[in-house]
Motif scaffolding. Sequence first.
Motif, PDB file in Angstrom:
ATOM      1  N   ASP A   6       0.862  -1.171   0.000  1.00 43.00           N
ATOM      2  CA  ASP A   6       0.000   0.000   0.000  1.00 43.00           C
ATOM      3  C   ASP A   6       0.904   1.229   0.000  1.00 43.00           C
ATOM      4  OD1 ASP A   6       0.786   0.476   2.708  1.00 43.00           O
ATOM      5  OD2 ASP A   6      -1.026  -0.443   3.502  1.00 43.00           O
ATOM      6  N   ASP A   7       0.357   2.402   0.274  1.00 40.80           N
ATOM      7  CA  ASP A   7       1.154   3.626   0.244  1.00 40.80           C
ATOM      8  C   ASP A   7       2.260   3.641   1.297  1.00 40.80           C
ATOM      9  OD1 ASP A   7      -0.326   4.613  -1.832  1.00 40.80           O
ATOM     10  OD2 ASP A   7      -1.596   5.884  -0.586  1.00 40.80           O
ATOM     11  N   ASN A   8       2.154   2.799   2.311  1.00 38.41           N
ATOM     12  CA  ASN A   8       3.085   2.835   3.432  1.00 38.41           C
ATOM     13  C   ASN A   8       3.962   1.605   3.600  1.00 38.41           C
ATOM     14  OD1 ASN A   8       2.079   5.398   4.347  1.00 38.41           O
ATOM     15  ND2 ASN A   8       0.292   4.293   5.101  1.00 38.41           N
ATOM     16  N   LEU A   9       3.578   0.497   3.009  1.00 43.05           N
ATOM     17  CA  LEU A   9       4.286  -0.770   3.240  1.00 43.05           C
ATOM     18  C   LEU A   9       4.729  -1.422   1.941  1.00 43.05           C
ATOM     19  CD1 LEU A   9       1.839  -2.388   5.823  1.00 43.05           C
ATOM     20  CD2 LEU A   9       3.960  -1.162   6.333  1.00 43.05           C
ATOM     21  N   GLU A  10       5.879  -2.078   2.001  1.00 43.05           N
ATOM     22  CA  GLU A  10       6.329  -2.896   0.876  1.00 43.05           C
ATOM     23  C   GLU A  10       7.029  -4.136   1.411  1.00 43.05           C
ATOM     24  OE1 GLU A  10      10.616  -1.170  -0.545  1.00 43.05           O
ATOM     25  OE2 GLU A  10       8.865  -0.043  -1.178  1.00 43.05           O
ATOM     26  N   GLN A  11       6.970  -5.208   0.624  1.00 44.02           N
ATOM     27  CA  GLN A  11       7.670  -6.434   0.982  1.00 44.02           C
ATOM     28  C   GLN A  11       8.924  -6.531   0.133  1.00 44.02           C
ATOM     29  OE1 GLN A  11       5.539 -10.095   0.421  1.00 44.02           O
ATOM     30  NE2 GLN A  11       6.902 -11.222   1.762  1.00 44.02           N
ATOM     31  N   VAL A  17       8.855  -7.095   5.547  1.00 45.70           N
ATOM     32  CA  VAL A  17       7.936  -6.002   5.256  1.00 45.70           C
ATOM     33  C   VAL A  17       8.500  -4.754   5.917  1.00 45.70           C
ATOM     34  CG1 VAL A  17       5.593  -5.111   5.577  1.00 45.70           C
ATOM     35  CG2 VAL A  17       5.956  -7.533   5.051  1.00 45.70           C
ATOM     36  N   VAL A  18       8.625  -3.675   5.123  1.00 47.34           N
ATOM     37  CA  VAL A  18       9.242  -2.441   5.609  1.00 47.34           C
ATOM     38  C   VAL A  18       8.338  -1.242   5.349  1.00 47.34           C
ATOM     39  CG1 VAL A  18      11.581  -3.337   5.235  1.00 47.34           C
ATOM     40  CG2 VAL A  18      10.504  -1.965   3.464  1.00 47.34           C
ATOM     41  N   CYS A  19       8.576  -0.183   6.123  1.00 47.74           N
ATOM     42  CA  CYS A  19       7.909   1.093   5.917  1.00 47.74           C
ATOM     43  C   CYS A  19       8.480   1.714   4.642  1.00 47.74           C
ATOM     44  CB  CYS A  19       8.160   2.003   7.119  1.00 47.74           C
ATOM     45  SG  CYS A  19       7.530   3.682   6.922  1.00 47.74           S
ATOM     46  N   ARG A  20       7.627   2.186   3.752  1.00 43.11           N
ATOM     47  CA  ARG A  20       8.088   2.791   2.501  1.00 43.11           C
ATOM     48  C   ARG A  20       8.660   4.182   2.712  1.00 43.11           C
ATOM     49  NH1 ARG A  20       4.039   2.564  -2.196  1.00 43.11           N
ATOM     50  NH2 ARG A  20       5.901   3.310  -3.254  1.00 43.11           N
ATOM     51  N   HIS A  21       8.470   4.761   3.894  1.00 42.64           N
ATOM     52  CA  HIS A  21       8.951   6.118   4.158  1.00 42.64           C
ATOM     53  C   HIS A  21      10.349   6.127   4.757  1.00 42.64           C
ATOM     54  CE1 HIS A  21       4.916   7.500   3.233  1.00 42.64           C
ATOM     55  NE2 HIS A  21       4.493   6.507   3.999  1.00 42.64           N
ATOM     56  N   CYS A  22      10.668   5.119   5.598  1.00 48.12           N
ATOM     57  CA  CYS A  22      11.958   5.139   6.295  1.00 48.12           C
ATOM     58  C   CYS A  22      12.703   3.811   6.238  1.00 48.12           C
ATOM     59  CB  CYS A  22      11.754   5.553   7.750  1.00 48.12           C
ATOM     60  SG  CYS A  22      10.896   4.316   8.755  1.00 48.12           S
ATOM     61  N   PHE A  68       1.327   2.418  14.077  1.00 52.23           N
ATOM     62  CA  PHE A  68       2.331   3.336  13.540  1.00 52.23           C
ATOM     63  C   PHE A  68       3.650   2.626  13.276  1.00 52.23           C
ATOM     64  CE2 PHE A  68      -0.402   5.811  16.340  1.00 52.23           C
ATOM     65  CZ  PHE A  68      -0.692   6.933  15.587  1.00 52.23           C
ATOM     66  N   CYS A  69       4.423   3.177  12.343  1.00 50.74           N
ATOM     67  CA  CYS A  69       5.810   2.760  12.157  1.00 50.74           C
ATOM     68  C   CYS A  69       6.578   3.222  13.390  1.00 50.74           C
ATOM     69  CB  CYS A  69       6.393   3.411  10.903  1.00 50.74           C
ATOM     70  SG  CYS A  69       8.183   3.167  10.747  1.00 50.74           S
ATOM     71  N   PRO A  70       7.380   2.360  14.017  1.00 52.16           N
ATOM     72  CA  PRO A  70       8.094   2.751  15.230  1.00 52.16           C
ATOM     73  C   PRO A  70       9.231   3.753  14.991  1.00 52.16           C
ATOM     74  CG  PRO A  70       8.690   0.530  14.611  1.00 52.16           C
ATOM     75  CD  PRO A  70       7.586   0.957  13.690  1.00 52.16           C
ATOM     76  N   GLN A  71       9.662   3.908  13.760  1.00 51.65           N
ATOM     77  CA  GLN A  71      10.763   4.831  13.497  1.00 51.65           C
ATOM     78  C   GLN A  71      10.280   6.211  13.050  1.00 51.65           C
ATOM     79  OE1 GLN A  71      14.339   3.342  11.934  1.00 51.65           O
ATOM     80  NE2 GLN A  71      14.784   5.165  10.718  1.00 51.65           N
ATOM     81  N   CYS A  72       9.448   6.277  12.012  1.00 51.97           N
ATOM     82  CA  CYS A  72       9.034   7.592  11.481  1.00 51.97           C
ATOM     83  C   CYS A  72       7.630   7.998  11.928  1.00 51.97           C
ATOM     84  CB  CYS A  72       9.132   7.614   9.970  1.00 51.97           C
ATOM     85  SG  CYS A  72       7.934   6.561   9.114  1.00 51.97           S
ATOM     86  N   LEU A  73       6.933   7.103  12.637  1.00 56.30           N
ATOM     87  CA  LEU A  73       5.592   7.335  13.183  1.00 56.30           C
ATOM     88  C   LEU A  73       4.517   7.567  12.123  1.00 56.30           C
ATOM     89  CD1 LEU A  73       6.459   9.422  16.354  1.00 56.30           C
ATOM     90  CD2 LEU A  73       6.055   6.964  16.153  1.00 56.30           C
ATOM     91  N   THR A  74       4.743   7.069  10.914  1.00 47.43           N
ATOM     92  CA  THR A  74       3.686   7.094   9.904  1.00 47.43           C
ATOM     93  C   THR A  74       2.549   6.201  10.375  1.00 47.43           C
ATOM     94  OG1 THR A  74       5.211   7.486   8.079  1.00 47.43           O
ATOM     95  CG2 THR A  74       3.114   6.445   7.522  1.00 47.43           C
TER      96      THR A  74
END
Length: 97
Positions: A6-11, A17-22, A68-74
């Motif tokens: 989705d807009d926030n996650l990628e495999q 699975v990682v946050c697409r922002h950070c 939320f993402c624990p690093q960038c809080l998205t």
Amino acid sequence: MTLFLDDNLEQQPDGQVVCRHCAQVLGDAAAPMRDALVRETLPASAGPSVREDAARFTDRPVVFRQTFCPQCLTQLQAEIVPGDEPSSRHRSLVVGA
């Protein structure tokens, strides 16, 4: 091959699975948001459109649950659900046989 979930996650090709922002690792195919942060508050904190008291409709306590993402809080997801139940929005990328 990278799979955009989705807009926030990628495999990633290795299955993480990682946050697409950070690029913070959040989980794997079986539990994509295993390491995400979860915050639970009163449903009214979801915004001004949530005005009715949940007690009119259920005997169970209801919460506004945000992930939320624990690093960038998205914010990855949000839901208003019975507080004694796990998330009703499950994601699994494992393909069954």
